[in-house]
Design an enzyme around this catalytic site. Structure first.
Site, PDB file in Angstrom:
ATOM      1  N   ARG A 167       0.819  -1.224   0.000  1.00 37.33           N
ATOM      2  CA  ARG A 167       0.000   0.000   0.000  1.00 37.33           C
ATOM      3  C   ARG A 167       0.854   1.276   0.000  1.00 37.33           C
ATOM      4  NH1 ARG A 167      -2.155  -3.549  -1.177  1.00 37.33           N
ATOM      5  NH2 ARG A 167      -3.845  -4.713  -0.201  1.00 37.33           N
ATOM      6  N   SER A 215     -10.283  -0.134   4.226  1.00 34.64           N
ATOM      7  CA  SER A 215      -9.427  -0.404   5.390  1.00 34.64           C
ATOM      8  C   SER A 215      -8.902   0.902   5.969  1.00 34.64           C
ATOM      9  CB  SER A 215      -8.237  -1.281   5.000  1.00 34.64           C
ATOM     10  OG  SER A 215      -8.696  -2.543   4.632  1.00 34.64           O
ATOM     11  N   GLU A 285      -4.038   3.688   6.750  1.00 35.28           N
ATOM     12  CA  GLU A 285      -4.079   3.512   5.288  1.00 35.28           C
ATOM     13  C   GLU A 285      -4.881   4.660   4.671  1.00 35.28           C
ATOM     14  OE1 GLU A 285      -4.814  -0.500   3.814  1.00 35.28           O
ATOM     15  OE2 GLU A 285      -5.859   0.331   2.079  1.00 35.28           O
TER      16      GLU A 285
END
Ligand SMILES: Cc1cc2nc3c(=O)[nH]c(=O)nc-3n(C[C@H](O)[C@H](O)[C@H](O)COP(=O)(O)OP(=O)(O)OC[C@H]3O[C@@H](n4cnc5c(N)ncnc54)[C@H](O)[C@@H]3O)c2cc1C
Length: 290
Positions: A167, A215, A285
């Protein structure tokens, strides 16, 4: 030079999937690379934060009026498909949605993208976040990225030279991802049915019936973030109209009228609790724009 089209006092809750935030003083809608460069120059000259906007599925906005250079990718949607033997090279501008890519993938029965199929992303946002699922990420199928730095220089980068991680990508430091080339192979399997299976799995696990931003935290190496949050009592934990989902503890959901301040308090509470309980520092995130 022609003024880039913009709208004033835009409701930011319309620009993110969890539907929070105040107003953007201006949102710009560039239609080509020159206009993006023009906006980069403007943000440097006016000393304002440069904020590209994708689908907004990983972004939340603060309340009040935000005076940044918000750059929508809505008008950057060119798509080109070139076939070479069994490979398809799909060149997509930043604003092309994953939904559009899925329709191409289904049409030509291409493999490599099926794992990403349910992510509500734009190409630009996905490259920046190195979006992924089921152990695969967009960097696995990238051939090239065109990126503009904050001096307005355009870089055509082979994917193999880009330092992607879980990510993360170097593009999170700034600039603008203008386009990307995906390399996908024609498959022997029935890709539409594989995609259907992945979508069903998402439906089963994720609270897709409510506004959410996916998320909230990255999975730390020790344990999945969802597990840690559940153990820390955050599953279903609610402040105002915002809560960590009953269905998936790492997903924040807007139950109706949820505000940014509730969301921020929830995030900070989760970080504190998991820190105290496990001595693990959760890494966010989602991207907060204040
Ligand atoms: C229901 C749901 C499920 C999800 N499932 C997943 C999943 O399985 N896997 C996963 O990885 N993510 C998932 N996400 C999170 C999100 O969809 C991804 O991170 C996606 O890649 C974000 O794309 P976006 O276009 O919405 O980006 P945005 O949220 O609009 O932007 C993300 C960041 O990238 C920047 N950005 C956007 N476009 C550009 C550009 N062209 N150039 C430079 N910077 C840019 C923004 O400023 C922001 O910092 C999910 C989210 C939701 C709501």
């Amino acid at each position: 030079m022609k003024q880039v089209h913009y709208e004033e006092l835009v409701d930011l809750s319309r620009l993110c999937t969890i539907k929070v935030g105040g107003k953007a003083k201006k949102v710009y809608f560039p239609e080509n690379i020159e206009q993006v460069k023009q906006l980069i120059t403007q943000s440097v000259e006016e000393n304002k934060r440069f904020v590209p906007l994708g689908v907004g599925s990983n972004t939340v906005f603060a309340d009040g009026v935000l005076d940044h250079i918000f750059v929508s990718t809505k008008k950057l949607k060119k798509l080109q498909i070139i076939k070479k033997d069994r490979y398809f090279f799909i060149t997509a501008e930043a604003g092309v949605s994953f939904k559009t890519i899925v329709s191409v993938v289904k049409k030509y029965n291409l493999e490599g993208f099926e794992y990403l199929s349910g992510i509500p992303a734009s190409i630009g946002g996905a490259v920046v976040m190195n979006a992924g699922a089921f152990g695969s990420q967009i960097s696995d199928i990238l051939e090239e990225v065109v990126w503009i730095d904050m001096e307005g220089n355009v870089h055509r980068l082979p994917a193999s030279t880009i330092d992607f991680g879980y990510r993360t990508s170097p593009f999170q430091k700034g600039g603008f991802v203008y386009s990307a080339v995906l390399k996908l192979k024609q498959s022997e399997r029935n890709i539409s049915s594989v995609i259907k299976k992945h979508l069903e799995e998402r439906n089963r696990k994720q609270p897709l019936d409510l506004p959410t931003s996916g998320s909230t935290f990255k999975n730390p190496p020790e344990k999945p973030a969802g597990y840690l949050l559940e153990r820390a009592g955050m599953k279903g934990f609610r402040i105002g109209g915002m809560a960590f989902s009953e269905k998936h503890a790492n997903f924040l959901v807007n139950l109706g009228g949820g505000r940014f301040k509730d969301l921020k308090e929830l995030i900070e509470t989760a970080e504190r609790r998991v820190g105290e309980l496990y001595q693990i520092k959760l890494e966010r995130e989602i991207r907060i724009v204040e």
